[in-house]
Design a protein around this motif. Sequence first.
Motif, PDB file in Angstrom:
ATOM      1  N   GLY A   1       0.794  -1.251  -0.017  1.00  0.00           N
ATOM      2  CA  GLY A   1      -0.015   0.054   0.136  1.00  0.00           C
ATOM      3  C   GLY A   1       1.021   1.439   0.066  1.00  0.00           C
ATOM      4  N   TRP A   2       2.009   1.126   0.875  1.00  0.00           N
ATOM      5  CA  TRP A   2       2.843   2.529   1.055  1.00  0.00           C
ATOM      6  C   TRP A   2       3.335   2.692  -0.603  1.00  0.00           C
ATOM      7  N   ALA A   3       4.002   1.742  -0.950  1.00  0.00           N
ATOM      8  CA  ALA A   3       4.438   1.773  -2.415  1.00  0.00           C
ATOM      9  C   ALA A   3       3.557   2.384  -3.444  1.00  0.00           C
ATOM     10  N   ARG A   4       2.425   1.912  -3.472  1.00  0.00           N
ATOM     11  CA  ARG A   4       1.583   2.593  -4.570  1.00  0.00           C
ATOM     12  C   ARG A   4       1.209   3.973  -4.038  1.00  0.00           C
ATOM     13  N   ASP A   5       0.778   4.168  -2.988  1.00  0.00           N
ATOM     14  CA  ASP A   5       0.740   5.666  -2.654  1.00  0.00           C
ATOM     15  C   ASP A   5       1.804   6.438  -2.865  1.00  0.00           C
TER      16      ASP A   5
ATOM     17  N   LEU B   1      11.747   3.778   4.955  1.00  0.00           N
ATOM     18  CA  LEU B   1      11.689   4.615   6.512  1.00  0.00           C
ATOM     19  C   LEU B   1      10.279   4.308   7.026  1.00  0.00           C
ATOM     20  N   LEU B   2       9.307   4.135   6.089  1.00  0.00           N
ATOM     21  CA  LEU B   2       7.931   3.573   6.497  1.00  0.00           C
ATOM     22  C   LEU B   2       8.182   2.156   6.895  1.00  0.00           C
ATOM     23  N   THR B   3       8.926   1.278   6.346  1.00  0.00           N
ATOM     24  CA  THR B   3       8.958  -0.238   6.885  1.00  0.00           C
ATOM     25  C   THR B   3       9.787  -0.159   7.859  1.00  0.00           C
ATOM     26  N   LEU B   4      10.756   0.356   8.265  1.00  0.00           N
ATOM     27  CA  LEU B   4      11.477   0.353   9.540  1.00  0.00           C
ATOM     28  C   LEU B   4      10.534   1.032  10.588  1.00  0.00           C
TER      29      LEU B   4
ATOM     30  N   PHE C   1      10.066  -1.416  13.990  1.00  0.00           N
ATOM     31  CA  PHE C   1      10.489  -0.836  15.604  1.00  0.00           C
ATOM     32  C   PHE C   1       9.206  -0.273  16.131  1.00  0.00           C
ATOM     33  N   GLY C   2       7.994   0.052  15.365  1.00  0.00           N
ATOM     34  CA  GLY C   2       6.958   0.630  16.179  1.00  0.00           C
ATOM     35  C   GLY C   2       7.243   2.197  16.316  1.00  0.00           C
ATOM     36  N   VAL C   3       8.148   2.853  15.483  1.00  0.00           N
ATOM     37  CA  VAL C   3       8.394   4.069  15.770  1.00  0.00           C
ATOM     38  C   VAL C   3       7.297   4.821  15.165  1.00  0.00           C
ATOM     39  N   PRO C   4       6.753   6.148  15.797  1.00  0.00           N
ATOM     40  CA  PRO C   4       5.760   6.782  15.295  1.00  0.00           C
ATOM     41  C   PRO C   4       6.320   7.146  13.623  1.00  0.00           C
ATOM     42  N   ALA C   5       5.435   7.174  12.903  1.00  0.00           N
ATOM     43  CA  ALA C   5       5.491   7.562  11.369  1.00  0.00           C
ATOM     44  C   ALA C   5       6.160   9.246  11.191  1.00  0.00           C
ATOM     45  N   GLU C   6       5.542  10.077  12.118  1.00  0.00           N
ATOM     46  CA  GLU C   6       6.342  11.397  12.245  1.00  0.00           C
ATOM     47  C   GLU C   6       7.675  11.316  12.513  1.00  0.00           C
ATOM     48  N   ASP C   7       8.265  10.263  13.189  1.00  0.00           N
ATOM     49  CA  ASP C   7       9.667  10.355  13.492  1.00  0.00           C
ATOM     50  C   ASP C   7      10.546   9.722  12.504  1.00  0.00           C
ATOM     51  N   ARG C   8      10.067   9.246  11.561  1.00  0.00           N
ATOM     52  CA  ARG C   8      10.846   8.426  10.448  1.00  0.00           C
ATOM     53  C   ARG C   8      12.015   9.156   9.836  1.00  0.00           C
ATOM     54  N   TRP C   9      11.816  10.355   9.731  1.00  0.00           N
ATOM     55  CA  TRP C   9      12.770  11.185   8.916  1.00  0.00           C
ATOM     56  C   TRP C   9      14.045  11.203   9.731  1.00  0.00           C
TER      57      TRP C   9
ATOM     58  N   PHE D   1      18.873  -1.223  17.044  1.00  0.00           N
ATOM     59  CA  PHE D   1      18.374  -0.159  16.523  1.00  0.00           C
ATOM     60  C   PHE D   1      19.340   0.758  15.714  1.00  0.00           C
ATOM     61  N   TRP D   2      20.451   0.922  15.943  1.00  0.00           N
ATOM     62  CA  TRP D   2      21.542   1.593  15.149  1.00  0.00           C
ATOM     63  C   TRP D   2      21.748   0.865  13.708  1.00  0.00           C
ATOM     64  N   LEU D   3      21.909  -0.505  13.805  1.00  0.00           N
ATOM     65  CA  LEU D   3      21.899  -1.501  12.489  1.00  0.00           C
ATOM     66  C   LEU D   3      20.984  -1.076  11.617  1.00  0.00           C
ATOM     67  N   PHE D   4      19.612  -1.378  12.056  1.00  0.00           N
ATOM     68  CA  PHE D   4      18.369  -1.461  11.088  1.00  0.00           C
ATOM     69  C   PHE D   4      18.327  -0.043  10.596  1.00  0.00           C
ATOM     70  N   SER D   5      18.433   0.862  11.546  1.00  0.00           N
ATOM     71  CA  SER D   5      18.075   2.311  10.971  1.00  0.00           C
ATOM     72  C   SER D   5      19.128   2.806  10.073  1.00  0.00           C
ATOM     73  N   VAL D   6      20.141   2.250   9.887  1.00  0.00           N
ATOM     74  CA  VAL D   6      21.336   2.681   9.044  1.00  0.00           C
ATOM     75  C   VAL D   6      21.186   1.772   7.729  1.00  0.00           C
ATOM     76  N   ALA D   7      21.741   0.231   8.059  1.00  0.00           N
ATOM     77  CA  ALA D   7      21.666  -0.844   7.060  1.00  0.00           C
ATOM     78  C   ALA D   7      20.386  -0.843   6.494  1.00  0.00           C
TER      79      ALA D   7
END
Length: 428
Positions: free
Chosen positions: A117-121, A144-147, A151-159, A261-267
């Motif tokens: 759904g995200w990809a299509r949007d 970013l949306l996937t990560l 992690f359950g990170v709020p979408a507004e924090d993904r950037w 978290f460091w590894l996933f957020s970066v790699a």
Amino acid sequence: MDAAPILDPDTYVTAVPHALLTGLRGEAAVRWVDEPDGPGFWAILRHAEVRHVLRTPEVYSSWLGATQIRDPAPEALDYVRRMMLNQDPPNHSRLRGLLTRAFTPRALARLADRIDGWARDLVAKAVERGEFDFAKDVAADLPLLTLAEVFGVPAEDRWLMFDWSNRVIGFQDPEYAVSDTEGAGFTDLARRALRLRPKPEADGRMPDPRTRDGMPDLYAYATGLGEIKRLHPGEDVMSTLMSHVDDDGGRVSIEEFENLFWLFSVAGNETLRNGIPGGMIALLSHVDSYRRLRAEPDLLPNAVEEMLRWWTPVMHFRRTATVDTELAGTPIAAGAKVVVWFSSANRDERVFPDPDRFDITRPAGEHLSFGHGPHFCLGAHVARVQLRAMFRAVLDLPCRLDFAGEPVRLRSNFQNGIKSLPVTTTAW
């Protein structure tokens, strides 16, 4: 042949030096490369030898000197070794096993539905403008949306993750090394983390992102998030991880969570952020393949594997020899740096006939873009889901995308990165 250009990040601003790598690979499987500010290293250039190094951690260690060519500062080495990426079995095996169990079939199925759904949007909104930057407006946001979901990170924090990966991966690129946090992070947790974000030094560069002191904002966010997941678990993958107790009664510590978290957020971000525009460049550069894939969508899974091989987002990883050894007839001393060069191995003519040709019908399964052996990429499945979803969305468009300008490449000898990919819509 002079091997020095394969180390120089300026080389990659123009293109990956495939002709040079072909020549070097033809001369030898193992090649010595001098470093201007280090002891030098052995570059492993052929497919078979790369696989051998990656599946033999008792001889070629990730832990001894970590996995980047440049040596960590002595005071940072202990910190760097705590990351799963820089560990050897059995410590690596324990963490990997816990993570594998956290990615349950139910969690993966839920994630795949949301990714589609995200990809299509993302594609639909970008195409409405007619001309857009595929790298910035589309490819950057999907991982970013996937990560954030993992992690359950709020979408507004993904950037925030966009900024962190810029600083870590783009340390060789002046634009990415400083990065920008405008519009990133609106939760209390994000605001507290941003207050700790280091300022550029006198020369304009940020502190070394491979040190804990260089990424205090990331670690503050990770610590707070890990504590929340432990006390108030949700349905995300990391909540499952933090709730899990292994057979010996052990759990993932907050410190381990921080490093994951460091590894996933970066790699987890960078490989897809560059792999998606790399795949798009492959299609835009080979319109016949683009047209055939649109007519035969069943070829998409195979085409994705060819994109990964042809583009190769991560170009190398380092190991350190634990003992005196020999590889392809070349003596390698204990303590020597050994660097597997994926962008060479993935075009080894011994494995891939006519390797420079982009061929969506090429049999999949031999490329090394996700590594090999005990460190085979844990996120490979999720990465493939994202790539397939993105290109399904592109192929389902009634129009074709085309170049609207020259791609702008990342100055990096590590990531085959694209900072900008201007595209426009055109009729088939």
